[in-house]
Design an enzyme around this catalytic site. Sequence first.
Site, PDB file in Angstrom:
ATOM      1  N   ASP A  49       3.986 -10.577  -6.739  1.00 17.77           N
ATOM      2  CA  ASP A  49       3.064 -11.098  -5.721  1.00 17.77           C
ATOM      3  C   ASP A  49       1.793 -11.686  -6.341  1.00 17.77           C
ATOM      4  OD1 ASP A  49       4.868 -10.404  -3.845  1.00 17.77           O
ATOM      5  OD2 ASP A  49       3.528  -9.155  -2.650  1.00 17.77           O
ATOM      6  N   ASN A  97       7.623 -14.044  -1.398  1.00 19.55           N
ATOM      7  CA  ASN A  97       7.521 -13.194  -0.203  1.00 19.55           C
ATOM      8  C   ASN A  97       6.169 -12.488  -0.209  1.00 19.55           C
ATOM      9  OD1 ASN A  97       8.314 -12.049   2.176  1.00 19.55           O
ATOM     10  ND2 ASN A  97       9.760 -10.591   1.283  1.00 19.55           N
ATOM     11  N   ASP A 321       1.750   1.005   5.072  1.00 13.54           N
ATOM     12  CA  ASP A 321       2.618   0.923   3.895  1.00 13.54           C
ATOM     13  C   ASP A 321       2.936   2.306   3.350  1.00 13.54           C
ATOM     14  OD1 ASP A 321       2.665  -1.748   4.172  1.00 13.54           O
ATOM     15  OD2 ASP A 321       1.402  -2.222   2.442  1.00 13.54           O
ATOM     16  N   GLU A 349       8.268  -7.002   4.576  1.00 17.12           N
ATOM     17  CA  GLU A 349       9.259  -7.609   3.679  1.00 17.12           C
ATOM     18  C   GLU A 349      10.651  -7.606   4.298  1.00 17.12           C
ATOM     19  OE1 GLU A 349       6.619  -6.155   2.821  1.00 17.12           O
ATOM     20  OE2 GLU A 349       5.936  -6.692   0.800  1.00 17.12           O
ATOM     21  N   HIS A 393      10.289  -3.780  -2.122  1.00 16.32           N
ATOM     22  CA  HIS A 393       9.829  -2.858  -3.159  1.00 16.32           C
ATOM     23  C   HIS A 393       9.590  -1.449  -2.636  1.00 16.32           C
ATOM     24  CE1 HIS A 393       5.417  -3.898  -2.067  1.00 16.32           C
ATOM     25  NE2 HIS A 393       6.204  -4.344  -1.123  1.00 16.32           N
ATOM     26  N   ARG A 394       9.019  -1.366  -1.438  1.00 14.31           N
ATOM     27  CA  ARG A 394       8.663  -0.029  -0.939  1.00 14.31           C
ATOM     28  C   ARG A 394       9.907   0.774  -0.535  1.00 14.31           C
ATOM     29  NH1 ARG A 394       3.680  -0.003  -1.743  1.00 14.31           N
ATOM     30  NH2 ARG A 394       2.411  -1.828  -1.303  1.00 14.31           N
ATOM     31  N   LYS A 418       7.783  -6.554  -7.242  1.00 10.63           N
ATOM     32  CA  LYS A 418       6.810  -7.161  -6.321  1.00 10.63           C
ATOM     33  C   LYS A 418       5.423  -6.558  -6.521  1.00 10.63           C
ATOM     34  CE  LYS A 418       6.774  -8.784  -1.561  1.00 10.63           C
ATOM     35  NZ  LYS A 418       5.402  -8.731  -1.138  1.00 10.63           N
TER      36      LYS A 418
END
Length: 652
Positions: A49, A97, A321, A349, A393-394, A418
């Site tokens: 990112d 993204n 998040d 995402e 990613h998360r 990311k």
Amino acid sequence: MEFLDLPSLLSSSGTVRLPGSKSLSNRILLLAALADGETEVRDLLESDDTARMLEALEALGVLVTRLGHHAYRVKGIGGEGAFNGFPNKQLELFLGNAGTAFRPLTAALALAGGEYVLKGVPRMHERPIGDLVDGLRQLGARIDYLENPGFPPLAIHAPAISDVATVSVRGDVSSQFLTGLLMALPLLDRQVTVVVEGELISKPYIEITLAAMARFGVTVQREGWERFTVAAGARYHSPGIIYVEGDASSASYFLAAGLIGGGPVRVEGVGRDSVQGDVAFAEALAKMGARIDMGDNWIEASRPEGGRILAVNMDCNHIPDAAMTLAVVALFADGTTTLSNIASWRVKETDRIAAMAIELRKLGAEVEEGADYLRVTPVPRLQPASIATYDDHRMAMCFSLAAFATPLRILDPGCTAKTFPDYFERLAEVAVVAPVIAIDGPSASGKGTVAARVAAALGWDYLDSGALYRLTALAAQKAGVAWDDEAGVAALAASLDVSFAEGEVCLAGEDVGDAIRSEDISGGASAVAALPAVREALLFRQRAFRVAPGLVADGRDMGSVVFPDARVKVFLTASAEVRAERRYKQLIEKGFSASLDKILQELRTRDERDSQRAVAPLQQNVDAQLLETSNLTIEQAVAQVLAWQQACGADS
Ligand SMILES: Nc1ncnc2c1ncn2[C@@H]1O[C@H](COP(=O)(O)OP(=O)(O)OP(=O)(O)O)[C@@H](O)[C@H]1O
Ligand SMILES: Nc1ccn([C@H]2C[C@H](O)[C@@H](COP(=O)(O)O)O2)c(=O)n1
């Protein structure tokens, strides 16, 4: 697809230095570009990112110098007089993204002047941006949707700046719209007030925006969370050197590991003084039973002696998040956990509410999914599963924590790039994995007998990996699939319905313990074991046996392929003649008729095939200890393996 198999994790402790905050990194880069003077940005996050933001700024003509060690020098384009926009005024930008690049750049470019096209990956084109565009249009921005109204990609044209003093923007879909607008307003050189329509979500992210703008000399007047005013003459000035805090959202995985695995786990880079709202995750974790200690620049989490992990009902609007991490912690809780007010997950995402529900269910949890909530009820024993990560990613990072309950396969683990490219390496530094003793060797050497007794002595689980190849051969025979039909046998191996319990080996519910030991099936097992697709299909199934407190596994490639990080690796063998005699006696004792010569001949054929095959051949690897048992009793062989295990300084 790439995957990463995570073994069962037993406990956690240690310290992790966090990568820079994504939210701060991209805000600071843009502000440094818009400011006058040069800014040295230190501890910047190096990830996909931030790479998108850096590429975009450089393409726009901003001079960025890489200084090494996560430091960058940015020569701002601001200065005295009217803002003239970016040096390059006609450009197509690809922003992947990265929402933290796409939204603020849209606003800045829309007011800066120039002809720009902004694109991203397909998912970026599904993430709404209409509310920001509407806000910008009130100021005179000219923006066209190139595909679907309300969504990227966008064509941005030179604006016809209006003189309105008040614009409105919706705040209930993404706080990044307000962030983008606020960060761009100083380019106009006059007072503008932004009025937020609807309840502003993710307020802490606006705090980050205001704090970052303040570091660059622009103070936003805030009236509650409804009105934000940027005064006339507000200009960004470089602070000279600026440090990026560690990423508070990334901290959540390690703090959760501290609670689930016992800890203490300390993260460095965020603490009591943090501007990031996600440090509030620590409070949320405390409500679930964690002991939290905090310093100016660190946070530590652990589980109090004998403490339980508590189910909670929690409004997570302020930590959208980090709240994903709570959904996985909920798997370890003492009841049903409900995370509410998380509608924004649906436009991240991926649709994170849907994705979370699907993947948590794969582990066995009961999950209820609502428009803006997730309810998770754990089960006493989670089941191994392949976790899809949805290019998010998360998803990859938070699900890794389920490995404290069961071995897992994480698909596409590279998606963590990311925000946290070396996440799994850092996790490995604070997590203790279930140990493995790998015992490989040729047929009838006695490795199964020794492995089972070592496992019993230690109280660990035992894996007879050869049995899986034997079961595959038997399943193929029953299904009429030829042993050399690689795709057909691999498909059977992937869906093998087997269970091992109390000495019984069952295939589709039928006890086949003796059937898989016949010489016919032994030959078939050796044949199917030479097929790469079959080995691949059985890999995760074997790794899934690695549970607490430990595993003793026997086979041909336990130490080389299946458990390359095994604590003790043994190559257990005996001469072919001794092995043939052992097998002969074994068969006679079980009431089978047998010929010693034939067994010796078949053993040699199998040895030849197992050691000559291209994939995972039978061989003594350099890191394996040789245990030649031709002249040893079973007890002596077992004692030797236990002695090697003890010599590793391991008692668990
Ligand atoms: N050191 C030993 N001395 C004497 N007999 C042994 C010894 N080790 C094992 N045996 C016997 O040898 C036979 C074969 O052992 P086991 O089935 O464990 O071998 P294995 O290597 O696992 O075979 P395979 O992998 O082909 O199934 C068993 O009857 C076992 O009791
Ligand atoms: N990890 C393994 C285990 C077994 N095999 C093959 C080798 C044998 O021919 C067959 C049966 O194994 P056994 O029960 O004799 O241990 O399966 C393998 O290739 N890799």
